[in-house]
Design an enzyme around this catalytic site. Structure first.
Site, PDB file in Angstrom:
ATOM      1  N   ASP A   1       0.853  -1.189   0.000  1.00  0.00           N
ATOM      2  CA  ASP A   1       0.000   0.000   0.000  1.00  0.00           C
ATOM      3  C   ASP A   1       0.886   1.235   0.000  1.00  0.00           C
ATOM      4  OD1 ASP A   1      -2.900   0.936   0.264  1.00  0.00           O
ATOM      5  OD2 ASP A   1      -1.827   2.192   1.710  1.00  0.00           O
TER       6      ASP A   1
HETATM    7  N1  LIG Z   1       3.407   3.912 -11.948  1.00  0.00           N
HETATM    8  C1  LIG Z   1       3.359   4.553 -10.761  1.00  0.00           C
HETATM    9  N2  LIG Z   1       2.371   4.234  -9.888  1.00  0.00           N
HETATM   10  C2  LIG Z   1       2.385   4.903  -8.705  1.00  0.00           C
HETATM   11  C3  LIG Z   1       3.331   5.893  -8.375  1.00  0.00           C
HETATM   12  N3  LIG Z   1       3.026   6.344  -7.107  1.00  0.00           N
HETATM   13  C4  LIG Z   1       1.941   5.657  -6.689  1.00  0.00           C
HETATM   14  N4  LIG Z   1       1.571   4.771  -7.641  1.00  0.00           N
HETATM   15  C5  LIG Z   1       0.467   3.809  -7.594  1.00  0.00           C
HETATM   16  O1  LIG Z   1      -0.611   4.351  -6.843  1.00  0.00           O
HETATM   17  C6  LIG Z   1      -1.344   3.251  -6.303  1.00  0.00           C
HETATM   18  C7  LIG Z   1      -1.567   3.527  -4.832  1.00  0.00           C
HETATM   19  O2  LIG Z   1      -2.730   2.853  -4.420  1.00  0.00           O
HETATM   20  P1  LIG Z   1      -2.676   1.542  -3.507  1.00  0.00           P
HETATM   21  O3  LIG Z   1      -3.927   1.506  -2.701  1.00  0.00           O
HETATM   22  O4  LIG Z   1      -1.377   1.451  -2.799  1.00  0.00           O
HETATM   23  O5  LIG Z   1      -2.686   0.309  -4.532  1.00  0.00           O
HETATM   24  P2  LIG Z   1      -3.784  -0.026  -5.623  1.00  0.00           P
HETATM   25  O6  LIG Z   1      -3.319   0.450  -6.960  1.00  0.00           O
HETATM   26  O7  LIG Z   1      -5.130   0.449  -5.186  1.00  0.00           O
HETATM   27  O8  LIG Z   1      -3.749  -1.617  -5.688  1.00  0.00           O
HETATM   28  P3  LIG Z   1      -4.062  -2.601  -4.474  1.00  0.00           P
HETATM   29  O9  LIG Z   1      -2.729  -3.096  -3.984  1.00  0.00           O
HETATM   30  O10 LIG Z   1      -4.874  -3.693  -5.099  1.00  0.00           O
HETATM   31  O11 LIG Z   1      -4.795  -1.824  -3.421  1.00  0.00           O
HETATM   32  C8  LIG Z   1      -0.516   1.984  -6.519  1.00  0.00           C
HETATM   33  O12 LIG Z   1      -1.008   1.260  -7.625  1.00  0.00           O
HETATM   34  C9  LIG Z   1       0.852   2.544  -6.828  1.00  0.00           C
HETATM   35  O13 LIG Z   1       1.619   1.670  -7.660  1.00  0.00           O
HETATM   36  C10 LIG Z   1       4.354   6.187  -9.330  1.00  0.00           C
HETATM   37  O14 LIG Z   1       5.234   7.041  -9.142  1.00  0.00           O
HETATM   38  N5  LIG Z   1       4.320   5.484 -10.487  1.00  0.00           N
END
Ligand SMILES: Nc1nc2c(ncn2[C@@H]2O[C@H](COP(=O)(O)OP(=O)(O)OP(=O)(O)O)[C@@H](O)[C@H]2O)c(=O)[nH]1
Length: 214
Positions: free
Chosen positions: A78
């Site tokens: 996360d």
């Molecule tokens: N490509 C990329 N993605 C980012 C960056 N910063 C944050 N993210 C993405 O932002 C999202 C943050 O949300 P989370 O709740 O951690 O994860 P999610 O995408 O909802 O996926 P889950 O693990 O299923 O919850 C993640 O998918 C991270 O990979 C970045 O600099 N580059």
């Protein structure tokens, strides 16, 4: 040895693949807001992202693949962005993304990524560990309103923590990173290597032999 990724994050998957690991994907379906609300007290950034990473990993431990229990390591992750003591996830809405960028241009914030690793080799929980990797991110000070509008219009910032990426369209507006860049993207593979060592497991045992490298 297999890694099971309890995440729908395209960036976490891409990071693992680029580092030579082809994970088996599982969807945790965790209600992040509910998990955070059930916490006993207010959580700082690192505590929040580790709690949510743990919830996602634990949510899939009883999953069965082709009728068989998981035999390998389960990883949950996360990420959250911290600026002036406030924590931010995904903006979801263009107006919110625009507000975030107006507030963060020229500033430095910290992106925290939580990791929770469960040793589920042999089809049962043999142990678990977690850690957080954080990196500071500095945004260009001369970002114009027109640039913010153009970036928000791409839709990219709506679905990432902090409303920015360092490895995609947002990269043009990031001037400095201090810490593990992979932690910003959402999964620190160097930290994951260390966590595996806690179970006497080697990162290189996860490499997919078909991976050609560069
Ligand atoms: N490509 C990329 N993605 C980012 C960056 N910063 C944050 N993210 C993405 O932002 C999202 C943050 O949300 P989370 O709740 O951690 O994860 P999610 O995408 O909802 O996926 P889950 O693990 O299923 O919850 C993640 O998918 C991270 O990979 C970045 O600099 N580059």
């Amino acid at each position: 040895m297999r890694l099971y990724l309890a995440s729908t994050s395209p960036a976490r998957l891409a990071t693992l693949r680029a580092a030579g690991v082809e994970p088996i994907l599982l969807v945790s379906g965790v209600d992040e807001e509910a998990v955070a609300a059930a916490a006993p007290g207010p959580l700082n950034g690192p505590a929040l992202v580790e709690l949510l990473a743990r919830a996602k990993a634990e949510a899939v431990t009883d999953s069965r693949i082709n009728g068989h229990p998981i035999d390998g390591f389960i990883l949950g992750g996360d990420s959250a962005f911290e600026l002036d003591g406030q924590l931010f996830g995904k903006p979801h809405e263009p107006e919110i993304a625009t507000q975030r960028w107006a507030a963060q241009r020229g500033r430095t914030g910290v992106l925290h990524s939580g990791h929770w690793l469960i040793d589920h080799r042999g089809g049962e929980v043999r142990g678990a560990t977690g850690a957080v990797s954080s990196a500071s991110v500095t945004f260009a000070s001369n970002i114009s309103d027109a640039e913010i509008d153009a970036y928000v219009a791409t839709g990219e910032p709506l679905k990432v923590a902090g409303a920015f990426t360092i490895d995609s369209l947002g990269a043009a507006f990031i001037t400095r990173i201090e810490g593990d860049p992979h932690a910003v993207v959402g999964l620190s593979v160097s930290l994951l290597r260390q966590l595996l060592r806690e179970f006497d497991a080697e990162w290189t045992d996860l490499w997919n032999i078909e991976h050609p490298g560069l």
